[in-house]
Write an enzyme that holds these catalytic residues in place. Structure first.
Site, PDB file in Angstrom:
ATOM      1  N   GLN A  71      37.613  46.630  32.382  1.00 14.52           N
ATOM      2  CA  GLN A  71      38.666  47.340  32.061  1.00 14.52           C
ATOM      3  C   GLN A  71      39.148  47.980  32.468  1.00 14.52           C
ATOM      4  O   GLN A  71      38.374  48.388  33.252  1.00 14.52           O
ATOM      5  CB  GLN A  71      39.057  46.874  30.073  1.00 14.52           C
ATOM      6  N   HIS A  72      40.504  48.839  32.520  1.00 10.30           N
ATOM      7  CA  HIS A  72      40.803  50.400  32.390  1.00 10.30           C
ATOM      8  C   HIS A  72      41.040  50.952  34.001  1.00 10.30           C
ATOM      9  O   HIS A  72      41.251  52.084  33.999  1.00 10.30           O
ATOM     10  CB  HIS A  72      39.760  50.875  31.254  1.00 10.30           C
ATOM     11  N   ASP A 233      37.741  41.590  30.407  1.00  9.11           N
ATOM     12  CA  ASP A 233      36.942  40.457  30.155  1.00  9.11           C
ATOM     13  C   ASP A 233      36.617  40.376  28.674  1.00  9.11           C
ATOM     14  O   ASP A 233      35.993  39.395  28.592  1.00  9.11           O
ATOM     15  CB  ASP A 233      36.180  40.911  31.533  1.00  9.11           C
TER      16      ASP A 233
END
Ligand SMILES: Nc1ncnc2c1ncn2[C@@H]1O[C@H](COP(=O)(O)OP(=O)(O)O)[C@@H](O)[C@H]1O
Ligand SMILES: O=C(CO)[C@@H](O)[C@H](O)COP(=O)(O)O
Length: 468
Positions: A71-72, A233
Site C-alpha cells: 500500500q501507499h 495487500d
C-alpha cells in the site's frame, strides 16, 4: 476448467498464483525479488511481475487476473505517462514532518473524519507534500498519481510510457479499488470518493487519479483476459483467508499488520487505527508496524543462524525470555508514531544474556508491537475470537506458538500459501462468477490460547519509555 490468477506485488517480492476457478486448487505459481530500499523505480516491479509470470508458465490460458500490492507507495507520472522519480514506499519515513503539517492544517479529528485515518509518513498524501516542498520541479510535472498496484494494473492492460507501450499513456485508463485508495490519505472510505481539498493542499494542483472500480467488475479487458481492480495487500489477504466476524488477521511480512473486516467505519484521531476499506467495500480497521519479519532476519544474521534455528533457540527459553526485551524499532516506527526511533535490547544481565533468550526476545518483541494493535482494535469494538496468522514469518513454528502466548488468543495458521495473491485471485474469480467463490482453506495449525504470558507487560515497560 477456466483459470484465474492473483498477484502480490509486495515490498520484498512479486508472487503469482494461478488457480482453478471452480475449486480454487493451485495450478501453477511463480515469484521474483524486488530491490531493497524505501525508494524504488517502479520498472523493477514490472520486471519482477513479468519474471514471476514467466516462472509460472505464462498467463495465456488465464481468464481473469487481479493484482494486490504493497500500500501507499507514491507513483507519479507526467503527461507522457513516464514515471517522474523513484516511488517513495510505505516504509520511507522522510515525510513524517509533512504528516504533522497535514494534521495541523485539517485538525486531527478533521482529517480522520475526512479520510478515516490520521496520516503518518507512510501515507501517499504526506509523500506528495514532501515532493512539493523538496522537489518542486518534479511536483509541477505531476499529471497523475497512482499506487504500486494501480500502475502495474495499467501496465498489464497495455498502457504505459509514450513509445514503450501498446496503448500509450492514457492516464484516464488508470484504475484502483477502494481498499488501496483508502491508504492514500486523500480518499474517504465512507463516501468512496477522493477528497480534493487534501490533494490540492499537498500537491498544489489536482492530478488525474485512478478510477475506483468495484471488486467484481473488470477494470480492463485484454483479448479474452479480464483484469480486475486489484487491492491493497492487507485487504487482499483478508479476502484471501475469507476473514469473517471474530477473525483478526495478523500479517508478518516486512510490515506487521493487524486487521479485521468490519461493517463499521473507524475514524481514530489518535492515529493508532487506520480506517481503510476492505475488498468487498466494507471497512478494514488496521494497525501497522514497520518492524516485523526483517527483525527476525536481522537477529538471524546477528546470531549466525537461519530462521529454523532462531525458532528452535527461542523455544529453549522461557516465556518472557528471563527478562530480556527487544523493542524492535530498527526502522523507526509507525505505530506508535516514532519515525526516528532506534531499536533497543533491554533487561540484560550476565546471567540472562544467552542466545536462546535473545532469540525469544526478538520474536516476542516483534509480536508485542502487534499485541498493542490487537488491544486497540478491541477497544474500537472489534471482537477477536481467533487470530489468523499470515505472511512470511508466520511459517515459523516458534512464531506461531509464541504468538498464542503474546496475544492470549487462539491462533489459526492457514496452510502455507500466498494469501494476498490468493485474495487477488479470488477477486479475479468474482469477475467471472459475479460473486467471490468460497474456496476451501486448509489449516496448517491451530494453537489454543494459553492466556497471556509475561512478555507483553515487560515489553510495555520499555516501549512506553519511548513515548515519554
Ligand atoms: N520461516 C521463517 N521464519 C521467519 N521469517 C521468515 C521465514 N520465512 C520467510 N521469512 C521472512 O518473511 C519475509 C517475507 O515475507 P512476505 O510476507 O513475503 O513479505 P512482504 O510481503 O513484505 O514482501 C522475509 O523477511 C523473510 O526472511
Ligand atoms: O503500509 C502498509 C499497510 O498500511 C503495509 O502493510 C504495506 O502494505 C506493505 O506490506 P508488506 O509488503 O509488508 O506485506
Amino acid at each position: 476448467m477456466p483459470l484465474v490468477a492473483g498477484i502480490d506485488s509486495s515490498t520484498q517480492s512479486c508472487k503469482i498464483v494461478i488457480r482453478d476457478l471452480e475449486s480454487g486448487a493451485l495450478v501453477r505459481e511463480g515469484r521474483a525479488s524486488h530491490p531493497n530500499g524505501t525508494e524504488v523505480n517502479p520498472q523493477a516491479w514490472w520486471n519482477a511481475l513479468n519474471e514471476a509470470i514467466k516462472q509460472a508458465g505464462g498467463i495465456d490460458d488465464v481468464s481473469a487476473i487481479s493484482i494486490g500490492g504493497q500500500q501507499h507507495g507514491m507513483v507519479v507520472l507526467d503527461t507522457d505517462g513516464k514515471v517522474i522519480r523513484d516511488a517513495l514506499l510505505w516504509n520511507d519515513t522522510r515525510s513524517a514532518g509533512q504528516a504533522n503539517e497535514i494534521v495541523a492544517k485539517f485538525g486531527a479529528q478533521g482529517i480522520a473524519d475526512l479520510t478515516g485515518s490520521l496520516p503518518v509518513a507512510s501515507f501517499t498524501a504526506t509523500k506528495l507534500l514532501w515532493l512539493k516542498q523538496n522537489e518542486p520541479e518534479n511536483a509541477a510535472k505531476v499529471a497523475a498519481v497512482c499506487l504500486p498496484h494501480d500502475w502495474l494494473t495499467w501496465r498489464l492492460a497495455g498502457y504505459g510510457p509514450l513509445g514503450e507501450s501498446a496503448l500509450g499513456p492514457d492516464l484516464s485508463a488508470l484504475t484502483t479499488d477502494a481498499s488501496d485508495a483508502s491508504g492514500t490519505g486523500y480518499f474517504n472510505p465512507k463516501t468512496g470518493e477522493y477528497v480534493n481539498e487534501v490533494l490540492e493542499f499537498v500537491l498544489g494542483h489536482l492530478p488525474v487519479l485512478p478510477k475506483i472500480i468495484e471488486p467484481n467488475k473488470a477494470a480492463h479487458t485484454k483479448g479474452a483476459l479480464a483484469i480486475g481492480a486489484g487491492a491493497g495487500d492487507n485487504a487482499a489477504a483478508a479476502f484471501g483467508v475469507l476473514a469473517k466476524a471474530g477473525d483478526v488477521v495478523v500479517s508478518l511480512g516486512t510490515s506487521g499488520t493487524v486487521f479485521a473486516v468490519s461493517k463499521t467505519a473507524t475514524n481514530d484521531s489518535t492515529g493508532t487505527i487506520a480506517g481503510f476499506a476492505s475488498v468487498s467495500s466494507d471497512f478494514l480497521p488496521l494497525v501497522c508496524t514497520l518492524n516485523a519479519a526483517r527483525v527476525l532476519d536481522s537477529m538471524c544474521s546477528m546470531l549466525g543462524v537461519d530462521h529454523n534455528e532462531l525458532g528452535a533457540l527461542a523455544l529453549q527459553a522461557e516465556p518472557g525470555a528471563d527478562g530480556v526485551v527487544l523493542v524492535p524499532y530498527f526502522e523507526g516506527e509507525r505505530t506508535p508514531n516514532l519515525p526516528d526511533a532506534k531499536a533497543g535490547l533491554h533487561g540484560l544481565t550476565l546471567k540472562n544474556n544467552t542466545r536462546a533468550n535473545i532469540a525469544r526476545a526478538a520474536i516476542e518483541g516483534m509480536l508485542c508491537g502487534l499485541a498493542a494493535g490487537l488491544e486497540a482494535l478491541a477497544a474500537a469494538g472489534v471482537k477477536t475470537e481467533r487470530v489468523i496468522l499470515v505472511g512470511g514469518a508466520a511459517a515459523n513454528p516458534a512464531v506461531q506458538q509464541i504468538a498464542a502466548e503474546v496475544f492470549g488468543a487462539p491462533i489459526t495458521v492457514p496452510a502455507p500459501g500466498e494469501y494476498v495473491a490468493n485474495g487477488a485471485a479470488r477477486q479475479a474469480a468474482s469477475i467471472l462468477l459475479g460473486s467471490a467463490p468460497d474456496w476451501k482453506i486448509e489449516t496448517l495449525a491451530q494453537i489454543p490460547t494459553t492466556g497471556q504470558g509475561p512478555a507483553l507487560a515487560q515489553y510495555k515497560k520499555y516501549a512506553n519509555a519511548y513515548l515519554a
